[in-house]
Design an enzyme around this catalytic site. Structure first.
Site, short mmCIF file in Angstrom:
data_model
loop_
_atom_site.label_atom_id
_atom_site.label_comp_id
_atom_site.label_asym_id
_atom_site.label_seq_id
_atom_site.Cartn_x
_atom_site.Cartn_y
_atom_site.Cartn_z
N ASP A 37 0.84 -1.18 0.00
CA ASP A 37 0.00 0.00 0.00
C ASP A 37 0.88 1.25 0.00
OD1 ASP A 37 -2.64 1.28 0.36
OD2 ASP A 37 -1.86 1.85 2.33
N GLU A 73 1.80 -0.15 -4.98
CA GLU A 73 0.73 0.77 -5.38
C GLU A 73 1.38 2.08 -5.81
OE1 GLU A 73 -3.17 3.21 -3.73
OE2 GLU A 73 -1.68 2.43 -2.32
#
Length: 636
Positions: A349, A378
């Site tokens: 993330d 990400e």
């Protein structure tokens, strides 16, 4: 492309730069520049600089004629991985000029140094795990995919009372409470056993990778505010459920990738423990906490760094030694523990908010646990030259990221289908292909929908004014029948592009069933079991079958054809004797395209096209239609 450019230099032509695109360190790169003989070139010089360093000059040598052009060439060997920038100075009869990067990689002749070309150099000894890019990925938001029983209040350390939806079809809570906060503490009770029960369904879609949004204990239903990295959220199940799911998935040829949220923890967590729900002593409670050094307090305990200023997401110091030990280095670290229990990789993330050194250590630890472990980041932009917090990031030089979420592809698909040109789509993808190592480009997570974006079907059908509705309006909105049909046609075209580009086509749960929804939480509604759009689902099954059976779509070369038609996108995937031509007509009229083949078969519909024109096979593509054509017996 190996032709000589109309301009002096074209970075995507192997006649000008060989080999194409990114190169391994130690690989000689040949540069050739072609000034017109009438321009009277006297000297051509390559200027190349490693990122952040001074440019070095390398004179090119005249080596003959090429038609009406002179050819100047030089070979440069980048010594080590990194990002390099280059341009050319050209001394012509009328003075000194510079070859700068223009649109599509073609050089522009300027009076001063302009945009520079990028050369990505990587470690050729590092190899990405190809199992990911060669297969199909299914993205599950755990609370909303499937449950095996009605939800009950979980009893576990740190878990507070939750709002539980007994009705699977409810709209998620979307309005602020009396304090003006949206707590995201309402749950529908999706479970790991529920996912286990749907493995037949995933197998029918030829899924090879299940990517989970966070599954660890947390306060919120999205679980990006981790409460305990080493415990499955009790509403989802237990560690044994996870083991069983991974084991059965592996038996069916599927792997599991987990979401690692390592930039911040939860306000309610074992580590911060601001509300005292855990038995541990958190950093909020005491400076003597074993976790105190993880966090950046400006004025303990109430003032601290948090992700985007959201107080429930206290930011961690990823360079802290004890934090790195806990997440990465220890034998039972978070990263290694869940790989050992059955996972095959991690999606990081907000990767651009993690230090490069942290990602490198994480990758190394994952590889120590599993030699083919996968690390995905990400990153929403071109990750090869990403700058975050004023620092250039190192993602693809070897030992960092194996893949990133391909948001540039998503943006290009939606832009094309909402009125953009085929030329712009092709240019967006060629930029990525030129800048990424080939192994990475073929290993990308190709998304159209994610938990951070509105549902693709909604995006492809709503009007600009409907975006202005209040939250009540957006919560209950469904596309009217006429625009739903338009959106469905567009979604099918989007899926064809997604599934035929290099990389792993990634289905966001429910997109294949016709789920609609605006922003969070409307894009995170439950999977509509029993209410699927069966026609759309059948289309996805067919598309998944094609993707699984055609190896050319997994590893074949990519070449865009003429894109001047605007509404007609065409590209080819080739491998050995296999040749697939993908044609997408987003326009409202029939569009013709000529293919040098004797016969072509559309793999989606089964329709055949026979050679009937002396100039080649003519295929008439209906409006808002996509073909995947297997071509045989090339006319030339």
């Amino acid at each position: 492309m190996n032709r000589i450019s109309d301009s002096m230099f074209h970075s995507r032509s192997t006649a000008c730069k060989k080999p194409y695109g990114a190169v391994p360190a130690g690989q000689a790169v040949e540069f050739s520049v072609y000034p017109q003989r009438a321009q009277g070139a006297l000297q051509v010089t390559l200027w190349i600089e490693e990122d952040g360093c001074q440019a070095e000059s390398h004179p090119l040598h005249w080596c003959g004629y090429q038609g009406s052009h002179d050819r100047y060439t030089v070979t440069y060997t980048p010594p080590h991985p990194g990002l390099y920038w280059y341009y050319f100075s050209v001394e012509l009869a009328d003075g000194l000029h510079y070859c700068a990067r223009g649109y599509g990689g073609q050089a522009e002749l300027l009076e001063a140094v302009g945009d520079k070309y990028q050369l990505t150099v990587y470690d050729g000894d590092y190899h990405t795990p190809r199992w990911f890019g060669e297969g199909i990925t299914y993205n599950i938001f755990p609370d909303r995919f499937c449950r095996d029983k009605a939800p009950e209040q979980p009893e576990s350390e740190g878990v507070v009372e939750r709002v539980l939806h007994q009705n699977w079809d409810d709209i998620p809570v979307y309005l602020p409470d009396e304090h003006g906060e949206i707590l995201n503490n309402d749950f529908f009770g999706g479970t790991l056993r529920g996912v286990y029960a749907k493995l037949d369904y995933l197998e029918s879609l030829h899924v090879t990778t299940i990517y989970f949004n966070p599954i660890f204990q947390a306060y919120s239903n999205h679980r990006y505010d981790t409460g305990d990295y080493k415990r499955i959220d009790p509403l989802l199940g237990c560690e044994e459920d996870f083991r069983a799911l991974c084991s059965e998935a592996a038996r069916r040829g599927m792997r599991v990738v987990l979401d690692g949220v390592f930039n911040h923890t939860g306000y309610d967590s074992r580590y911060f423990n601001a509300r005292g729900h855990y038995d541990s002593v958190g950093a909020f409670q005491s400076k003597e906490s074993p976790y105190f050094s993880w966090f950046d307090f400006h004025n303990w305990p109430n003032e601290y760094g948090s992700w985007w200023g959201i107080y429930t997401l206290p930011q961690v110091n990823e360079t802290d030694g004890s934090y790195q030990d806990y997440i990465i280095e220890d034998e039972d670290s978070v990263v290694r523990r869940w790989l050992r229990l059955g996972a095959s990789g991690w999606r990081l993330d907000v990767a651009d908010e993690l230090p490069d050194s942290f990602i490198q250590k994480l990758n190394a630890a994952a590889r120590r646990e599993k030699s083919d472990a996968l690390i995905i980041g990400e990153v929403w932009e071109d990750a090869s030259n990403k700058i975050a917090y004023s620092e250039r990031r190192r993602y693809f030089q070897g030992g960092e990221l194996d893949s990133v979420m391909n948001y540039p592809l998503r943006d290009a698909i939606l832009g094309f289908l909402n009125g953009g040109t085929a030329e712009h789509f092709a240019e967006s993808m060629e930029c990525i292909r030129e800048n990424y190592p080939r192994d990475v480009f073929y290993n990308l997570m190709n998304v159209v929908g994610t938990h951070d974006t509105a549902r693709a079907l909604t995006l492809l059908g709503v009007t600009e004014n409907e975006w202005k509705m209040d939250r009540n309006g957006r919560a209950h909105y469904q596309l009217p029948p006429d625009r739903l049909e338009v959106a469905l046609r567009r979604l099918r075209m989007a899926a064809v592009i997604q599934f035929t580009m290099p990389g792993s086509p990634t289905i966001y749960y429910g997109d294949e069933a016709g789920q609609q929804g605006f922003e969070d939480p409307f894009n995170r509604r439950t999977y509509p079991w029993g209410h699927e759009n069966q026609e759309l689902l059948a289309f996805y099954r067919k598309l998944c079958e094609i993707r699984a059976e055609e190896q050319t779509l997994a590893d074949g070369d990519l070449q865009f054809s003429d894109t001047t038609a605007g509404a007609l996108l065409r590209y080819e995937r080739t491998s050995g004797d296999s040749r697939l031509v993908i044609v997408v007509n987003r326009g409202h009229q029939y569009a013709e395209t000529k293919i040098d083949a004797l016969y072509a078969l559309d793999l989606l519909s089964g329709e055949g096209f026979a050679y009937a024109d002396p100039d080649g096979l003519i295929v008439s593509v209906p409006p808002e239609t996509a073909y995947i054509l297997r071509c045989v017996n090339a006319a030339d």
